[in-house]
Design a protein around this motif. Structure first.
Motif, mmCIF file in Angstrom:
data_model
loop_
_atom_site.group_PDB
_atom_site.id
_atom_site.type_symbol
_atom_site.label_atom_id
_atom_site.label_comp_id
_atom_site.label_asym_id
_atom_site.label_seq_id
_atom_site.Cartn_x
_atom_site.Cartn_y
_atom_site.Cartn_z
ATOM 1 N N UNK A 294 6.823 6.221 -6.770
ATOM 2 C CA UNK A 294 6.363 7.238 -5.834
ATOM 3 C C UNK A 294 6.681 6.769 -4.416
ATOM 4 N N UNK A 295 7.578 7.439 -3.683
ATOM 5 C CA UNK A 295 7.957 6.976 -2.346
ATOM 6 C C UNK A 295 6.810 6.994 -1.341
ATOM 7 N N UNK A 296 5.735 7.700 -1.667
ATOM 8 C CA UNK A 296 4.591 7.753 -0.765
ATOM 9 C C UNK A 296 3.625 6.589 -0.982
ATOM 10 N N UNK A 297 3.876 5.795 -2.012
ATOM 11 C CA UNK A 297 2.966 4.700 -2.343
ATOM 12 C C UNK A 297 3.593 3.370 -1.958
ATOM 13 N N UNK A 298 2.910 2.615 -1.094
ATOM 14 C CA UNK A 298 3.448 1.345 -0.629
ATOM 15 C C UNK A 298 3.418 0.303 -1.743
ATOM 16 N N UNK A 299 4.379 -0.611 -1.735
ATOM 17 C CA UNK A 299 4.300 -1.737 -2.668
ATOM 18 C C UNK A 299 3.102 -2.613 -2.327
ATOM 19 N N UNK A 300 2.597 -3.339 -3.319
ATOM 20 C CA UNK A 300 1.405 -4.139 -3.052
ATOM 21 C C UNK A 300 1.360 -5.374 -3.934
ATOM 22 N N UNK A 301 0.611 -6.354 -3.459
ATOM 23 C CA UNK A 301 0.303 -7.537 -4.251
ATOM 24 C C UNK A 301 -0.979 -7.258 -5.021
ATOM 25 N N UNK A 302 -0.907 -7.386 -6.318
ATOM 26 C CA UNK A 302 -2.064 -7.147 -7.184
ATOM 27 C C UNK A 302 -2.708 -8.475 -7.553
ATOM 28 N N UNK B 64 1.967 -3.727 1.323
ATOM 29 C CA UNK B 64 2.984 -4.252 2.232
ATOM 30 C C UNK B 64 3.794 -3.066 2.749
ATOM 31 N N UNK B 65 3.745 -2.836 4.064
ATOM 32 C CA UNK B 65 4.436 -1.690 4.659
ATOM 33 C C UNK B 65 5.906 -2.046 4.876
ATOM 34 N N UNK B 66 6.631 -2.110 3.769
ATOM 35 C CA UNK B 66 8.054 -2.464 3.813
ATOM 36 C C UNK B 66 8.718 -1.964 2.542
ATOM 37 N N UNK B 67 10.022 -1.774 2.630
ATOM 38 C CA UNK B 67 10.774 -1.393 1.434
ATOM 39 C C UNK B 67 10.989 -2.635 0.576
ATOM 40 N N UNK B 68 10.561 -2.562 -0.674
ATOM 41 C CA UNK B 68 10.746 -3.678 -1.602
ATOM 42 C C UNK B 68 11.386 -3.173 -2.878
ATOM 43 N N UNK B 69 12.363 -3.936 -3.377
ATOM 44 C CA UNK B 69 12.983 -3.578 -4.641
ATOM 45 C C UNK B 69 12.206 -4.219 -5.782
ATOM 46 N N UNK B 70 12.488 -3.777 -6.984
ATOM 47 C CA UNK B 70 11.860 -4.370 -8.162
ATOM 48 C C UNK B 70 12.355 -5.803 -8.317
ATOM 49 N N UNK B 71 11.446 -6.749 -8.310
ATOM 50 C CA UNK B 71 11.793 -8.161 -8.450
ATOM 51 C C UNK B 71 11.180 -8.652 -9.751
ATOM 52 N N UNK B 72 12.011 -8.813 -10.778
ATOM 53 C CA UNK B 72 11.480 -9.127 -12.094
ATOM 54 C C UNK B 72 10.741 -10.451 -12.116
ATOM 55 N N UNK B 73 11.358 -11.495 -11.551
ATOM 56 C CA UNK B 73 10.694 -12.791 -11.510
ATOM 57 C C UNK B 73 9.705 -12.831 -10.348
#
Length: 452
Positions: A387-395, A410-419
């Motif tokens: 969802x582009x409206x939902x910021x990435x976050x540390x859980x 985190x108010x930044x564009x983050x890609x999927x980081x598997x590791x």
């Protein structure tokens, strides 16, 4: 691959190829973090690692393994003993006419009376080598297992084609095109005694499979039990070609083999008088078998514990020892994880966390200081959303109950980081999402898990 400056022409490429049988590999260290002495390094699967500043994450100098040990490739999942020595292994390609797998140790501390200097790298020590079954097609491997006294290495039929790799540089193609899976071959299980620094003489093997991640290994009643995440084929690699990473990714990314948690049992002492066809495993805690074959070989068949796990983590204090819990990402027929799972090996039950439109990265277990219970700590995972409206976050989850403790957006564009690698330092709000516990008996091991 590490490509030259774009302005260099074909003659420069040809000269580089002729000068190096194996061309220079990538130094894009994007897989893991390794602690060596007091320093930290970002790692990949080649001979290069990058020193980093753990406080600022600044990239510092590049270190070449080849200056200290003769390997062209090295795993990005080293192990550590109780005093902090680094144990790793790599492949030495056509060195003095031989291709071999090299196990080496980097000391945590350096004796002051040595003349080599204070750098732990200069005191790197090779403690065992295993010849490759093929000079020009060594096994690909991403990790290995250790117990208190042994090293477990799988020489699998997912192989590197050295001739293709040697020309990949000049042809401008990727590593993936130099890998091939030979389903008709066996997977050979090598056991190395750390005390004698020699391989166990018995030849163990199992069926063809592809393993990226070892989970853990330990010794019990004269056997080594080791757990891995295994695939039936190499289809996972095909999914990450750019041609498949488009708007039809969900349709294109159907695995032909689901990653499966498998437990193998290997007897440390084989009774020479045992009958051919007899099971040499007497351990009550597993249904895995090791059948004596002709020519004194032993055929190992695993116990299937769970389908749909990848990127496993454990409480590392239990590495090489009996353990109970695995923290991992849950995947089914797609390589994209949608849930985080805590799997209990003893009870065959699981706890899960999931949220709509969320893709979690590899969960990291951080123990509570002074904890005695194996699952006393927290789980950290970086979450990105479709969802582009939902910021990435540390859980942040309670590792015992799998309830959410907090999240930090985190108010930044983050890609999927598997590791899972870095943890941003930020304040977050608390969450209240409850976990769902799922009991699974043997009859339902192959079924798709119900949605959380």
């Amino acid at each position: 691959m590490a490509y030259p400056d774009p302005c260099k022409n074909i003659f420069s490429k040809a000269f580089s190829y002729l000068s190096h049988t194996i061309p220079d590999f990538t130094d894009n260290c994007l897989i893991n973090i390794m602690k060596c002495g007091e320093d930290f390094y970002a790692t990949t699967e080649t001979n290069y690692v990058r020193k980093i500043n753990p406080q600022t994450l600044e990239t510092l100098e590049k270190v070449d393994y080849r200056k200290y040990v003769a390997v062209n490739l090295a795993t990005s999942h080293p192990h550590y003993d109780e005093v902090g020595n680094v144990l790793n292994m790599g492949t030495s390609i056509v060195d003095k006419g031989k291709t071999k797998y090299v196990m080496f140790k980097i000391p945590a501390t350096v004796p002051e009376d040595k003349k080599k200097g204070k750098s732990p790298w200069k005191h790197t020590e090779v403690f065992c080598t295993i010849p490759s079954r093929s000079l020009l097609s060594p096994s690909y491997y991403h990790s290995f297992g250790v117990t208190e006294n042994y090293v477990v290495f799988l020489e699998q039929p997912f192989k590197l084609d050295i001739l293709k790799m040697a020309t990949a540089y000049i042809r401008g193609v990727s590593w993936a095109s130099c890998l091939s899976f030979h389903k008709e071959d066996k997977t050979y299980i090598h056991i190395v005694d750390q005390r004698t620094r020699k391989p166990v003489p018995t030849r163990f093997y199992t069926d063809a499979m592809v393993v990226f991640h070892h989970v853990n290994a330990y010794e019990e009643d004269g056997c080594i039990l080791f757990d891995v995440i295994a695939y039936e084929d190499s289809s996972l690699y095909q999914l990450f070609y750019l041609a498949n990473l488009n708007q039809d990714f969900e349709e294109n990314s159907r695995l032909t083999s689901v990653p499966t948690l498998r437990r193998f049992a290997v007897p440390l002492h084989v009774d020479q008088n045992a009958e051919v066809g007899s099971n040499l495993i007497k351990v009550a805690s597993t249904t895995a078998t090791a059948v004596k074959d002709k020519d004194d070989q032993v055929y190992c068949q695993p116990e299937l514990l769970y389908e749909g796990l990848e990127l496993p983590r454990i409480n590392y204090a239990h590495n090489g020892k009996p353990y109970r819990y695995i923290f991992s990402a849950e995947v089914q027929w797609s390589p994209i994880p949608t849930k985080i799972i805590k799997y209990d090996i003893l009870t065959k039950s699981s706890l899960k966390w999931g949220e709509e439109c969320c893709w979690p990265a590899e969960p990291l277990f951080v123990p509570t200081p002074g904890a005695e219970a194996e699952d006393d700590g927290v789980i950290l995972s970086a979450i990105v959303s479709t969802d582009p409206q939902k910021l990435p976050f540390l859980l942040i989850l309670d590792a015992r109950s799998f309830t959410e403790l907090a999240r930090a957006s985190v108010d930044a564009d983050m890609h999927l980081d598997l590791h899972g690698l870095f943890v941003p330092a930020a304040d977050g709000d608390t969450g209240t999402q409850p976990p769902v516990e799922e009991q699974r008996d043997e009859a339902s091991q192959g079924d798709e898990a119900p949605q959380t």
